[in-house]
Design a protein around this motif. Structure first.
Motif, short mmCIF file in Angstrom:
data_model
loop_
_atom_site.label_atom_id
_atom_site.label_comp_id
_atom_site.label_asym_id
_atom_site.label_seq_id
_atom_site.Cartn_x
_atom_site.Cartn_y
_atom_site.Cartn_z
N TRP A 542 0.83 -1.21 0.00
CA TRP A 542 0.00 0.00 0.00
C TRP A 542 0.86 1.26 0.00
CZ3 TRP A 542 -5.29 0.65 -0.29
CH2 TRP A 542 -6.05 -0.52 -0.26
N LEU A 653 -6.08 -1.10 -6.08
CA LEU A 653 -6.26 -1.45 -4.66
C LEU A 653 -7.55 -0.87 -4.11
CD1 LEU A 653 -2.62 -0.95 -3.34
CD2 LEU A 653 -3.77 -3.10 -3.89
N LEU A 654 -7.85 0.36 -4.49
CA LEU A 654 -9.10 0.97 -4.02
C LEU A 654 -10.32 0.26 -4.60
CD1 LEU A 654 -8.17 4.78 -4.23
CD2 LEU A 654 -8.11 3.27 -2.23
N GLU A 656 -10.54 -2.87 -5.25
CA GLU A 656 -10.74 -4.12 -4.53
C GLU A 656 -11.51 -3.92 -3.23
OE1 GLU A 656 -6.91 -5.73 -3.85
OE2 GLU A 656 -6.47 -6.14 -5.98
N HIS A 657 -11.43 -2.73 -2.65
CA HIS A 657 -12.11 -2.45 -1.38
C HIS A 657 -13.29 -1.50 -1.56
CE1 HIS A 657 -8.13 -3.91 -0.19
NE2 HIS A 657 -8.68 -4.25 0.96
N ASP A 658 -13.73 -1.29 -2.79
CA ASP A 658 -14.91 -0.46 -3.08
C ASP A 658 -14.78 0.93 -2.46
OD1 ASP A 658 -16.05 -2.59 -4.42
OD2 ASP A 658 -17.03 -3.37 -2.62
N LEU A 659 -13.62 1.54 -2.64
CA LEU A 659 -13.40 2.90 -2.14
C LEU A 659 -13.09 3.80 -3.31
CD1 LEU A 659 -13.10 4.75 0.37
CD2 LEU A 659 -10.65 4.19 0.34
N LYS A 683 -9.47 6.15 7.20
CA LYS A 683 -10.23 5.01 6.69
C LYS A 683 -9.37 4.18 5.74
CE LYS A 683 -14.47 3.84 4.18
NZ LYS A 683 -15.00 2.95 5.24
N LEU A 687 -8.42 0.21 5.91
CA LEU A 687 -8.63 -0.71 4.80
C LEU A 687 -7.35 -1.47 4.45
CD1 LEU A 687 -10.89 1.32 2.34
CD2 LEU A 687 -11.51 -0.74 3.58
N GLU A 690 -6.89 -4.38 6.68
CA GLU A 690 -8.03 -5.30 6.75
C GLU A 690 -8.77 -5.15 8.08
OE1 GLU A 690 -8.83 -7.00 4.18
OE2 GLU A 690 -6.99 -6.87 2.97
N ASP A 692 -11.29 -2.43 8.71
CA ASP A 692 -12.30 -1.37 8.61
C ASP A 692 -13.59 -1.86 9.27
OD1 ASP A 692 -13.55 0.98 8.00
OD2 ASP A 692 -13.96 0.46 5.91
#
Length: 889
Positions: A542, A653-654, A656-659, A683, A687, A690, A692
């Motif tokens: 990250w 990467l974002l 993958e985490h719906d951000l 936030k 994320l 892992e 959140d």
């Protein structure tokens, strides 16, 4: 560290090369030189030398993972004492590693960490617990740097504001420290002999930290006549009898000398127990000046860097011939080429000094003969002097070297010499630079105290994504990011500010400058996967994405099979064919001509379609270049090996985490993460780990880092166990709830001022599993700190490292009696550690005692005949006889 053997040489000639100073000035004696009046003196300290010296003098236990509360207290104690005796302090820490130092880094890490860890785990538990073994295999706890910088920054902004300053160098810290000392008319203190080779105008000399001596003396009471002292002489007339004879005095009749009249500290650590209000604390130390050393060696001061490069330093390669980076002829050990093995380190320095002195005397001496005139003509520049020195020092004849081998040696010496270069500040930036008061430095520019904007290495390395400045901005000594509304300029300015304030780990920029990362290794099981790979790398992934989106990472090198190289190689092959057959015609001539025409037409078409050549070249590079990578130097088995890690784009990467990534209002382009709102950056941190979850997000900022570390380790170990369900080792890697609670209790702030070992009478047992847990925690905290720095969340979200006690952690895991803190974890914190990880924790099998094993064996033996015929006495047989009885029935 520094020039090989120079520290020993200085000690052997200490009486000639050094002079002694003492603070405070009112205690000066006739044999000790005064720094000058009653004014305070300014001292620039090498930060890493200070850390190693503090850990060495305090003798803190390292095997448990670090005693960071004690380390912070000792640092405060030393700084308070130094400032009290009359010092103004400037601490300088190294910046990103230069590429020329990589072989030395590999050798040091391999020797001090990898091999020492292997020796530790290959030694019996009894032998490795002895003080001698722990001293010989000592390692620096991995979080010491962050704790030291945090403590110094707190002191600089609090109790010692104006007298204590913290600097982070742009690159190597040694030239930066000497340049800073020259600006401040200061001394430099450290444990690196490079400080007696480096020189700058105004630099007063080098103070070895290990030669500092604290003394605590007390004014004697008025009733004490000095009897019992070897310096006392009685001259009183009433002691004589009538005949002029003095009565004999025995040892019993003499008054005893008061105890503890004078005490000394423990290295740089001052004595803490003052005997009374009249006690006087004094500090004595030696000073080595580069001019004195140069005069002793009969060479100019400006030639000292060349002497250091020829003798050997950190930039000429490691002396370890087994390192992979020094196996080639180019990276051969220079000391083996220049010196015979029987020469001592001092003799090597003398040989190089005599060689340089002879060459300079022959070239520039008065009354030169015709041969000397030829020598003078040959040595007309520094490069010619280096070439002549290398030729004179080589043991082998020149005709035994391969083509280009000597030139490669000269190039290595030149590169090592250039590392000592201290560029002079620009004239525009040095106006009024001499106006310093008690160590208050006037900065040359807004970005750097020593460089202007155009030449500052830090500013240049963070400008990869920033558009070039306009002509109007050239020559100005200000950072354009404060006036121009460009997101990348704003990020650059924010990173520079955090870097200068000690709130940004400088080795984060290793990935930005050289695309490398050097995790801080520590004691871990060599038979298991490196924790920097299993724990630290997923977090650093990250950080790489954030840095690439904010300041840009270096582009990967171009592949070797490019068109130009291919054409050159084809031409060479065709020339060979033509030479073999002169009558043949080149069969590829028409094809080559057609290809050239095609290339020209393609260039014309692309030129017609361009809107802007710079935009097209940038887009082409982004689409056609290979993916970026970062090389991590981590342990692989029993050696340190480079491993390339691909850099994932932040958008992936974002996704993958719906951000969703915020956009810049004026351009509608993605906004760099350091410019996001603080709640969004927080936030994003959750994320990446892992974690959140509502209970984690509701935690206070000063408690969230420890929880994130525990949750991430537990989650990673659980996933590894699920990936390999049949591997017992992966199952045993999982954490228990007891271990997680012990770590949280060992990082609580309430133990900051308590002793690290409550049960001091009993030593804490070293268990291999507990050592591995500490290695995992250290890797997670280090990667977390760097990620929070990249997001500019520090110091809002502080690291718990300054509260972590490895001894307490091990004591809690061993369930030692009398250790406070067991079970002292807030329910809110523990609830955050459990949410979403209820099934991730495991319960290790409890070891059964001998009595329990015998009881269970007896129960099993008694239960076997009970399933048979039930005859009397059958249960008494048990074992195999019981099985036979059942078979007969």
């Amino acid at each position: 560290m520094g020039v090989h053997g120079l520290t020993t040489y200085l000690r052997e000639h200490k009486s000639i090369l050094s002079h002694t100073l003492q603070l405070p000035h009112n205690l000066q004696s006739d044999s000790i030189t005064s720094p000058g009046g009653d004014e305070r003196i300014t001292v620039v300290l090498d930060g890493w030398s200070f850390i190693y010296e503090v850990v060495h003098c305090a003798d803190l236990p390292w095997v448990y993972g670090g005693e960071y509360p004690q380390l912070s207290r000792v640092i405060r104690q030393i700084v308070d004492a130094w400032i009290e005796v009359g010092m103004d302090l400037h601490f300088v820490f190294d910046g990103p590693y230069p590429t020329l130092k990589f072989p030395t880094l590999v050798s040091r890490i391999t020797q001090n960490y990898v091999r020492n860890g292997l020796l530790f785990f290959r030694t019996s538990a009894t032998a490795r617990a002895t003080p001698r073994f722990l001293h010989e295999t000592a390692m620096l706890p991995p979080l010491s740097y962050g704790v030291c910088v945090e403590t110094l920054v707190q002191l600089a902004s609090g109790a010692h504001e104006g007298k204590l300053h913290v600097h982070i160098a742009d690159e190597e810290g040694d030239p930066y420290a000497v340049a800073l000392a020259g600006r401040l008319n200061a001394y430099v203190a450290g444990r690196d002999s490079d400080f007696v080779v480096l020189n700058a105008e105004g630099y007063k000399g080098y103070i070895p930290l290990d030669e500092m001596i604290w003394t605590l003396s007390q004014t004697q009471p008025a009733g004490w006549d000095g009897e019992g002292s070897i310096y006392s002489v009685s001259t009183e007339a009433d002691l004589d009898d009538d005949g002029g004879f003095k009565p004999a005095r025995t040892a019993r009749s003499r008054k005893k000398r008061p105890a503890a009249h004078q005490r000394s500290g423990q290295g740089i650590i001052p004595p803490v127990d003052a005997p009374g209000p009249d006690a006087q604390l004094a500090l004595t130390f030696s000073v080595y000046n580069p001019a004195t050393l140069a005069a002793h060696l009969e060479i100019p001061v400006s030639v000292l860097p060349l002497l250091g490069a020829l003798v050997g330093n950190d930039f000429t390669g490691s002396s370890d011939a087994g390192a992979a980076e020094v196996r080639t002829s180019r990276r051969a050990n220079l000391q083996r080429l220049f010196f015979e093995r029987q020469l001592t380190l001092g003799q090597r320095i003398g040989r190089v000094a005599n060689t340089l002195s002879g060459l300079l005397a022959a070239a520039f001496g008065q009354g030169a003969t015709s041969s000397k005139k030829r020598g003078k003509k040959q040595i007309g520049s520094v490069m010619e002097l280096i070439d002549a020195a290398v030729t004179a020092l080589l043991l082998r004849p020149l005709d035994t070297f391969a083509t280009g081998e000597k030139e490669a040696i000269v190039e290595r010496v030149v590169e090592a010499t250039l590392q000592y270069a201290i560029p002079k500040p620009s004239e525009n930036g040095t106006e009024g630079a001499d106006e310093t008061t008690h160590g208050v430095l006037q900065w040359v520019s807004d970005a750097c105290p020593l460089h202007d904007v155009e030449t500052c290495p830090l500013f240049i390395s963070l400008s990869r994504l920033v558009p070039p400045p306009s002509d109007d901005a050239l020559g100005e000594n200000t950072v354009p990011a404060k006036t121009v509304e460009d997101p990348y300029e704003i990020v650059r300015a924010a990173y520079i500010t955090a870097y200068r304030q000690g709130q940004f780990d400088p080795h984060i920029l290793d990935a930005v400058q050289s695309a490398t990362v050097w995790p801080r290794h520590f004691l871990e099981d060599p038979d298991k996967e490196c924790v920097e790979r299993s724990i630290g790398r997923p977090i650093r992934r990250w950080m790489y994405a954030i840095l690439d989106a904010s300041v840009g990472l270096p582009e990967p090198p171009e592949p070797e099979d490019v068109e130009g190289d291919g054409e050159d190689s084809d031409e060479d092959e065709l020339v060979d064919v033509v030479e073999d057959s002169d009558d043949d015609v080149d069969p590829l001539a028409r094809l080559r001509g057609a290809l050239k025409e095609l290339d020209e037409s393609d260039e014309e078409e692309s030129a017609d379609q361009q809107v802007s050549s710079s935009v097209v070249s940038t887009s082409t590079a982004l689409t056609t270049s290979s993916p970026k990578t970062v090389t991590e130097y981590v342990r692989r088995g029993t050696r340190l090996a480079p491993e390339e890690v691909p850099v994932t784009r932040l958008a992936e990467l974002l996704r993958e985490h719906d951000l969703e990534c915020p956009v810049y209002p004026q351009t509608s382009l993605p906004l760099p993460p350091p410019l996001w709102r603080e709640d969004l950056r927080r936030k994003l941190l959750l994320l990446a780990l892992e974690s959140d979850h509502p209970s984690v997000a509701a935690l206070p900022d000063d408690r969230i880092m420890a929880v994130l570390a525990v949750r991430f380790i537990v989650h990673r170990m659980h996933l590894r166990a699920q990936e390999s369900p049949g591997v017992k080792e992966r199952q045993l890697e999982r954490w228990t709830q007891t271990e997680a609670r012990a770590f949280l209790a060992s990082t609580s702030s309430f133990i900051q001022h308590e002793p690290t070992a409550d049960a001091a009478t009993e030593p804490v047992r070293i268990v291999e599993r507990h050592v591995q847990l500490v290695a995992q925690v250290s890797a997670a905290l280090e990667a977390l700190e760097q990620l929070s720095h990249a997001l500019l969340l520090y110091p809002r979200i502080p690291s718990p490292a300054s509260f972590f006690s490895g001894t307490r952690f091990h004591a809690l895991l061993n369930e030692m009696p009398g250790v406070q803190g067991a079970g002292e974890v807030d329910e809110e914190v523990w609830r955050a550690c459990l949410e979403g990880l209820e099934n991730a924790y495991t319960a290790l099998p409890q070891r059964r005692g001998k009595k329990e094993k015998k009881a269970r064996a007896a129960e099993a033996a008694a239960a076997i005949p009970a399933k048979g015929s039930g005859k009397k006495g059958a249960g008494a047989k048990g074992g195999m006889f019981g099985l036979l009885a059942d078979a007969e029935a």
